[in-house]
Design a protein around this motif. Structure first.
Motif, PDB file in Angstrom:
ATOM      1  N   VAL A 110      22.766  20.860 -70.339  1.00 29.22           N
ATOM      2  CA  VAL A 110      23.055  19.555 -69.751  1.00 29.22           C
ATOM      3  C   VAL A 110      22.893  18.453 -70.801  1.00 29.22           C
ATOM      4  CG1 VAL A 110      22.201  17.811 -68.142  1.00 29.22           C
ATOM      5  CG2 VAL A 110      22.530  20.156 -67.364  1.00 29.22           C
ATOM      6  N   ILE A 111      21.781  18.545 -71.540  1.00 29.86           N
ATOM      7  CA  ILE A 111      21.540  17.536 -72.576  1.00 29.86           C
ATOM      8  C   ILE A 111      22.548  17.685 -73.717  1.00 29.86           C
ATOM      9  CG2 ILE A 111      19.880  16.718 -74.293  1.00 29.86           C
ATOM     10  CD1 ILE A 111      17.663  17.661 -72.352  1.00 29.86           C
ATOM     11  N   GLY A 112      22.739  18.932 -74.160  1.00 32.01           N
ATOM     12  CA  GLY A 112      23.618  19.174 -75.300  1.00 32.01           C
ATOM     13  C   GLY A 112      25.084  18.967 -75.002  1.00 32.01           C
ATOM     14  N   ILE A 115      25.045  14.258 -73.846  1.00 35.33           N
ATOM     15  CA  ILE A 115      24.699  13.157 -74.750  1.00 35.33           C
ATOM     16  C   ILE A 115      25.530  13.154 -76.030  1.00 35.33           C
ATOM     17  CG2 ILE A 115      22.846  12.109 -76.088  1.00 35.33           C
ATOM     18  CD1 ILE A 115      20.894  13.035 -73.918  1.00 35.33           C
ATOM     19  N   PRO A 116      25.597  14.290 -76.779  1.00 38.30           N
ATOM     20  CA  PRO A 116      26.402  14.252 -78.009  1.00 38.30           C
ATOM     21  C   PRO A 116      27.874  13.953 -77.747  1.00 38.30           C
ATOM     22  CG  PRO A 116      24.966  16.163 -77.997  1.00 38.30           C
ATOM     23  CD  PRO A 116      24.914  15.574 -76.627  1.00 38.30           C
ATOM     24  N   PHE A 118      29.190  12.361 -75.202  1.00 36.53           N
ATOM     25  CA  PHE A 118      29.327  10.961 -74.779  1.00 36.53           C
ATOM     26  C   PHE A 118      29.259  10.020 -75.986  1.00 36.53           C
ATOM     27  CE2 PHE A 118      28.027   6.871 -73.103  1.00 36.53           C
ATOM     28  CZ  PHE A 118      28.728   6.770 -71.905  1.00 36.53           C
ATOM     29  N   ILE A 119      28.312  10.270 -76.887  1.00 33.67           N
ATOM     30  CA  ILE A 119      28.147   9.413 -78.066  1.00 33.67           C
ATOM     31  C   ILE A 119      29.380   9.497 -78.973  1.00 33.67           C
ATOM     32  CG2 ILE A 119      26.827   9.097 -80.198  1.00 33.67           C
ATOM     33  CD1 ILE A 119      24.330   9.947 -78.629  1.00 33.67           C
ATOM     34  N   VAL A 120      29.870  10.721 -79.200  1.00 31.95           N
ATOM     35  CA  VAL A 120      31.073  10.891 -80.028  1.00 31.95           C
ATOM     36  C   VAL A 120      32.254  10.175 -79.385  1.00 31.95           C
ATOM     37  CG1 VAL A 120      32.746  12.564 -80.889  1.00 31.95           C
ATOM     38  CG2 VAL A 120      30.303  13.041 -81.084  1.00 31.95           C
ATOM     39  N   GLY A 121      32.393  10.318 -78.055  1.00 32.11           N
ATOM     40  CA  GLY A 121      33.474   9.631 -77.354  1.00 32.11           C
ATOM     41  C   GLY A 121      33.363   8.121 -77.452  1.00 32.11           C
ATOM     42  N   TRP A 122      32.132   7.622 -77.405  1.00 29.28           N
ATOM     43  CA  TRP A 122      31.893   6.177 -77.514  1.00 29.28           C
ATOM     44  C   TRP A 122      32.378   5.635 -78.862  1.00 29.28           C
ATOM     45  CZ3 TRP A 122      30.018   2.239 -74.463  1.00 29.28           C
ATOM     46  CH2 TRP A 122      29.616   1.070 -75.122  1.00 29.28           C
ATOM     47  N   ILE A 147      36.335   6.261 -71.900  1.00 31.48           N
ATOM     48  CA  ILE A 147      36.702   7.230 -72.940  1.00 31.48           C
ATOM     49  C   ILE A 147      35.550   8.197 -73.192  1.00 31.48           C
ATOM     50  CG2 ILE A 147      37.208   7.480 -75.401  1.00 31.48           C
ATOM     51  CD1 ILE A 147      38.852   4.918 -75.203  1.00 31.48           C
ATOM     52  N   ALA A 148      34.335   7.674 -73.300  1.00 30.16           N
ATOM     53  CA  ALA A 148      33.166   8.525 -73.527  1.00 30.16           C
ATOM     54  C   ALA A 148      32.973   9.508 -72.378  1.00 30.16           C
ATOM     55  CB  ALA A 148      31.923   7.658 -73.705  1.00 30.16           C
TER      56      ALA A 148
END
Length: 437
Positions: A110-112, A115-116, A118-122, A147-148
């Motif tokens: 769930v975390i992996g 979060i990564p 979402f951040i890359v998409g951001w 987008i994220a």
């Protein structure tokens, strides 16, 4: 008051009947060639909508779906009902029983996976030229959030349907994937609620706005789980609950509609209320009752409301005039690689073997229904325009196709999905009735 003319009713029933029949027919044909049914249902809207019928026979399209002033609003109402029912059934598929090892792996994924990605998409929103795709709300920040989310989202309904079709829904692999999809999508719906709040406030961003939106969403989640759990657990099966006694399904639909209404009034997306209603019902109710509710909801939803919802999504697409193929290919590759790699790397860190990690990465990359819901909500809120709406819908469809095809190959070859699923044996009485046990 509350009435339509006989001609309007007849016309709407004809249009709805054509759309529903085409959705079921193309959905059935899609399944026959091992494609997720949702792709065929959206294709029904493409066939009868601006992409095909509206392009070659525009007068016929206008007559069928815009034949009287309020016809589009009637389809809009069915569209919203289908969306709520889709989210409610998604919540009812939520997984609740895990051992310690599975809890650890699911939490890590769930975390992996969230979060990564979402951040890359951001940050990717700054690399892509998103200006041509911003909607009427003219809010780049809300657009970046969407987008994220589109990079990190996963589909419960479609991946569950794939597992059911392959006869592997009972496996450890399926349980972990569905749980990951359910948990991290809750977080992403909170982010979507924040994005729609920004869009509704004409792009004004302040710390108080952010805290208020996130606080309201979190309070709604916690309050729904606490109060909803109590209501379902203590007050459902009692002699005093006349509504439940009069209609089991009617009682749960009432709860779903009330929670969706409360969510809307709190400026949390209504679909969030429907999703939480399904999750709470799954968690709080005895297994036999929750399965009976799921069966009853599924019968009416997947025969009428949900196919109409997906077909109506297709009606809103115009792939001839509002679709950039080259941009879509680039976005598809970027989103797929980002999500799959995030899950694969996390799985390897959690000491899973390479093939298990690949299977998890491919399965969790399925965006399906939630991906389409994301595009629908963002488009309706004016965050994205029609062209990016088409990009996100097509992204959801293609990333639903990939896991279905890959997992079918894995199952048919007899390869192990993950540790714990080594001893699956394929038993069947005919080619139409295969089941892994």
């Amino acid at each position: 008051m509350f009435s339509l003319t006989s001609a309007e009713i007849s016309h709407f029933l004809l249009a709805m009947g054509c759309l529903l029949a085409t959705a079921h027919l193309l959905g059935f044909l899609a399944e026959r060639i091992f494609i997720p049914r949702v792709i065929g249902e959206v294709a029904a809207g493409l066939v009868l909508g601006p992409t095909l019928l509206g392009h070659f026979f525009p007068d016929a399209f206008q007559w069928l779906f815009l034949g009287f002033p309020t016809e589009d609003k009637l389809f809009g109402l069915l569209y919203q009902f289908g969306l709520l029912m889709l989210m409610f059934t998604s919540g009812l598929k939520f997984q609740t029983q895990f051992n310690k090892e599975d809890i650890k792996l699911t939490s890590g994924l769930v975390i992996g996976a969230t979060i990564p990605a979402f951040i890359v998409g951001w940050f990717a929103a700054d690399l892509f030229n998103i200006a041509p795709f911003i909607g009427s709300a003219n809010n780049p920040l809300a657009m970046k959030i969407v987008i994220a989310i589109s990079i990190a989202i996963t589909s419960i309904p479609v991946i569950s349907k794939i597992f059911n079709d392959l006869g592997i829904m009972h496996t450890r692999f399926a349980k972990i994937v569905v749980a990951c999809a359910g948990i991290h999508d809750i977080f992403l719906w909170v982010a979507l609620g924040f994005a729609t709040t920004l869009a509704s406030q004409s792009g004004v961003f302040t710390v108080s706005t952010a805290m208020s939106s996130l606080g309201t969403s979190i309070a709604f989640i916690v309050g729904t789980f606490l109060l909803g759990y109590f209501l379902f657990k203590r007050l459902t099966i009692t002699k005093q609950n006349l509504l439940f006694r009069s209609s089991n399904l009617g009682y749960f639909l009432f709860i779903m509609f009330i929670l969706a209404s409360i969510a809307g009034n709190l400026h949390v997306e209504t679909i969030f209320g429907a999703l939480l209603a399904g999750i709470v019902a799954k968690v709080a109710l005895p297994k036999t009752l929750s399965e009976r509710v799921e069966q009853g909801v599924s019968n009416i939803s997947f025969s009428w409301f949900i196919p109409i919802y997906f077909a109506t999504v297709g009606l809103q697409l115009d792939l001839v005039r509002h679709f950039s193929l080259l941009f879509f290919i680039g976005y598809l590759l970027f989103a797929t690689l980002t999500q799959t790699l995030a899950v694969y790397i996390t799985s390897r860190i959690m000491k899973q073997d390479r093939f298990t990690s690949l299977n998890l990465g491919v399965a969790i990359n399925d965006r399906g229904g939630p991906g389409i819901v994301l595009s629908s909500v963002a488009y309706t809120a004016g965050i994205i325009n029609q062209e990016f709406f088409a990009i996100l819908v097509m992204l959801a469809l293609v990333t639903s196709w990939i896991p279905g095809t890959w997992l079918r190959i894995v199952v048919n070859k007899g390869w192990r999905l993950m540790p714990g699923d080594e001893n699956l044996v394929l038993k069947y009485t005919n080619e139409e009735d295969k089941k892994w046990v």
